[in-house]
Design a protein around this motif. Structure first.
Motif, short mmCIF file in Angstrom:
data_model
loop_
_atom_site.label_atom_id
_atom_site.label_comp_id
_atom_site.label_asym_id
_atom_site.label_seq_id
_atom_site.Cartn_x
_atom_site.Cartn_y
_atom_site.Cartn_z
N GLU A 38 0.82 -1.22 0.00
CA GLU A 38 0.00 0.00 0.00
C GLU A 38 0.85 1.28 0.00
O GLU A 38 0.35 2.36 -0.33
CB GLU A 38 -0.97 0.01 1.19
CG GLU A 38 -0.33 -0.20 2.54
CD GLU A 38 -0.42 -1.65 3.00
OE1 GLU A 38 -0.56 -1.87 4.22
OE2 GLU A 38 -0.33 -2.55 2.14
N HIS A 39 2.10 1.17 0.38
CA HIS A 39 2.98 2.34 0.36
C HIS A 39 3.13 2.89 -1.07
O HIS A 39 3.26 4.10 -1.27
CB HIS A 39 4.36 1.99 0.91
CG HIS A 39 4.35 1.61 2.36
ND1 HIS A 39 5.37 0.86 2.94
CD2 HIS A 39 3.46 1.88 3.36
CE1 HIS A 39 5.10 0.68 4.22
NE2 HIS A 39 3.96 1.28 4.49
N ILE A 40 3.13 1.98 -2.06
CA ILE A 40 3.29 2.40 -3.45
C ILE A 40 2.11 3.24 -3.90
O ILE A 40 2.27 4.27 -4.58
CB ILE A 40 3.43 1.17 -4.37
CG1 ILE A 40 4.72 0.42 -4.04
CG2 ILE A 40 3.44 1.58 -5.84
CD1 ILE A 40 5.98 1.21 -4.26
N GLY A 41 0.90 2.84 -3.51
CA GLY A 41 -0.29 3.61 -3.88
C GLY A 41 -0.24 5.02 -3.34
O GLY A 41 -0.57 5.99 -4.04
N ASN B 90 12.09 -8.42 -1.48
CA ASN B 90 12.27 -8.05 -2.89
C ASN B 90 11.14 -8.56 -3.79
O ASN B 90 10.76 -7.88 -4.75
CB ASN B 90 13.62 -8.57 -3.40
CG ASN B 90 14.79 -7.82 -2.79
OD1 ASN B 90 14.66 -6.65 -2.43
ND2 ASN B 90 15.92 -8.48 -2.66
N GLN B 91 10.62 -9.73 -3.48
CA GLN B 91 9.54 -10.26 -4.32
C GLN B 91 8.26 -9.46 -4.12
O GLN B 91 7.54 -9.18 -5.08
CB GLN B 91 9.30 -11.73 -3.99
CG GLN B 91 8.38 -12.42 -5.00
CD GLN B 91 8.36 -13.92 -4.85
OE1 GLN B 91 8.86 -14.46 -3.86
NE2 GLN B 91 7.78 -14.60 -5.82
N VAL B 92 7.99 -9.05 -2.90
CA VAL B 92 6.82 -8.21 -2.64
C VAL B 92 6.97 -6.87 -3.36
O VAL B 92 6.02 -6.36 -3.95
CB VAL B 92 6.63 -7.99 -1.12
CG1 VAL B 92 5.49 -6.99 -0.86
CG2 VAL B 92 6.35 -9.30 -0.42
N VAL B 93 8.16 -6.31 -3.34
CA VAL B 93 8.42 -5.06 -4.05
C VAL B 93 8.20 -5.24 -5.54
O VAL B 93 7.57 -4.40 -6.20
CB VAL B 93 9.87 -4.58 -3.78
CG1 VAL B 93 10.20 -3.38 -4.67
CG2 VAL B 93 10.04 -4.20 -2.32
N GLU B 94 8.72 -6.35 -6.10
CA GLU B 94 8.57 -6.60 -7.53
C GLU B 94 7.10 -6.70 -7.93
O GLU B 94 6.67 -6.10 -8.93
CB GLU B 94 9.29 -7.89 -7.90
CG GLU B 94 9.22 -8.23 -9.38
CD GLU B 94 9.84 -9.57 -9.70
OE1 GLU B 94 9.64 -10.04 -10.83
OE2 GLU B 94 10.51 -10.15 -8.82
N TYR B 95 6.32 -7.41 -7.16
CA TYR B 95 4.89 -7.54 -7.46
C TYR B 95 4.20 -6.18 -7.36
O TYR B 95 3.34 -5.84 -8.18
CB TYR B 95 4.22 -8.51 -6.48
CG TYR B 95 4.35 -9.97 -6.86
CD1 TYR B 95 5.56 -10.47 -7.35
CD2 TYR B 95 3.29 -10.85 -6.72
CE1 TYR B 95 5.70 -11.80 -7.69
CE2 TYR B 95 3.41 -12.19 -7.06
CZ TYR B 95 4.62 -12.66 -7.55
OH TYR B 95 4.74 -13.98 -7.89
N SER B 96 4.58 -5.40 -6.34
CA SER B 96 3.92 -4.12 -6.11
C SER B 96 4.21 -3.12 -7.22
O SER B 96 3.37 -2.28 -7.54
CB SER B 96 4.38 -3.53 -4.77
OG SER B 96 4.09 -4.41 -3.71
N LEU B 97 5.40 -3.21 -7.81
CA LEU B 97 5.79 -2.25 -8.84
C LEU B 97 5.47 -2.70 -10.26
O LEU B 97 5.58 -1.91 -11.20
CB LEU B 97 7.30 -1.97 -8.75
CG LEU B 97 7.80 -1.25 -7.50
CD1 LEU B 97 9.33 -1.17 -7.52
CD2 LEU B 97 7.20 0.15 -7.40
#
Length: 360
Positions: free
Chosen positions: A279-282, A314-321
């Motif tokens: 949710e930080h990305i949003g 890193n995998q959570v970051v990849e999915y989020s971006l």
């Protein structure tokens, strides 16, 4: 015939390079022994600061053809010797220069009883130029960092300017704190953006406790803004903290807003003292959209967002971006470097494979 001419040109070029390397080895060896000699004299209380100055004046007056031996330069040689004289990588290779028998009765012979010259021409110190050394011992604070940049300069054949740029970009800290340090070192990204932003930042200058809040982090970075910008890299210009955005009837605040001269865009930093969450990305993308609509000038490029978090998967970051259209990056920060033993082990791991390949 042109191919033959090219081969001759290559032979000339190779010979020149070999000659320059040989000259450099002799110079580094000379500066080492001058530093060694003066260091011993000072340590034994035979010389003081005044004497070093007198030596510089003597060389200038009586041997004007010998350039580069000012008082400041002589002290640099002392620093150079004292900085590396106890290092294992020097001690394992250096050897005493034996005095020829035919010099036993010369005027300077008595000096050899007090001082034995050392040969470091086959150590890694002699494989880079004096200009490289000046940058390294002038800008690097630990043995581990200095050895890292010496070895990397040799491995990558860095120019002085490139070495200076890599130190400014905190390549050592990035490699040491990265999960895959070799990837950081070997990365030759053609993207200017890839060279500007890091995936790891080190804020050891903040002296924050392990359990700190986002407010503590933000206040610390503001108080140490000069150090923060040095860690970020070149061309960052600080604009504001808690930068206010008005969207509809609501107010929103960006933690830190910068402008990057090279990229010619605004850069929004959001600080998270915990682990990264999708949710930080949003939230950050929302800020970037508001900046581009209401703040960005026409000649500027689209704004960028940097999410600084204490930890990330890193995998959570990849999915989020993966579906994010905004130029957003997620970077991890540390409040301190690893312990010295871990630093040494990481440095060993980084260069061991290459050394083994070279020896095969």
């Amino acid at each position: 015939m042109e191919n033959h001419f090219i081969e001759i040109a290559q032979l000339i070029r190779q010979a020149r390079n070999n000659a320059l390397k040989a000259v450099n080895k002799e110079l580094i060896n000379l500066y080492w022994n001058i530093g060694h000699y003066i260091s011993l004299k000072i340590k034994n209380a035979e010389w003081g600061d005044k004497t070093v100055g007198e030596l510089a004046d003597f060389l200038k007056k009586n041997h004007s053809e010998l350039k580069g031996f000012t008082r400041t330069a002589l002290y640099r040689m002392v620093k150079f010797y004292e900085m590396y004289c106890s290092n294992q990588f020097v001690a394992a290779v250096k050897q005493q220069i034996q005095k020829p028998d035919n010099q036993k009765h010369e005027i300077g012979a008595t000096l050899w009883h007090q001082f034995e010259s050392e040969d470091i021409r086959e150590t890694i110190l002699a494989k880079i130029s004096w200009s490289h050394h000046r940058i390294i011992f002038g800008r690097c604070g630990t043995d581990e960092e200095r050895i890292f940049y010496i070895k990397l300069s040799i491995k990558e054949n860095y120019s002085v300017r490139e070495l200076d740029r890599q130190i400014s970009a905190s390549l050592f800290e990035r490699a040491i704190t990265s999960e895959n340090p070799k990837t950081v070192i070997q990365s030759k990204s053609k993207s200017h953006i890839g060279q500007v932003f890091k995936d790891n930042y080190v804020f050891d200058f903040l002296n924050l406790p392990e359990n700190h809040s986002e407010d503590d982090l933000q206040k610390g970075l503001l108080l140490k803004m000069k150090d923060f910008i040095l860690e970020l890299g070149r061309d960052f210009i600080f604009i504001a903290e808690e930068y206010k955005l008005m969207v509809g009837n609501s107010d929103f605040y960006i933690d830190l807003l910068f402008y990057h001269r090279g990229l010619q865009c605004l850069v929004a930093f959001e600080l998270k003292a915990g682990k990264f969450k999708p949710e930080h990305i949003g939230q950050l993308n929302f800020y970037l959209e508001a900046i581009d609509r209401d703040v960005k000038k026409e000649h500027e490029n689209p704004s960028m967002g940097i999410l600084l978090c204490k930890d990330k998967d890193n995998q959570v970051v990849e999915y989020s971006l993966s579906r994010s259209l905004s130029p957003t990056m997620v970077a991890k920060y540390r409040t301190q470097l690893p312990e010295k033993e871990l630093l040494q082990q990481k440095l060993h791991d980084i260069f061991e494979e290459d050394e083994n390949l070279n020896n095969d």
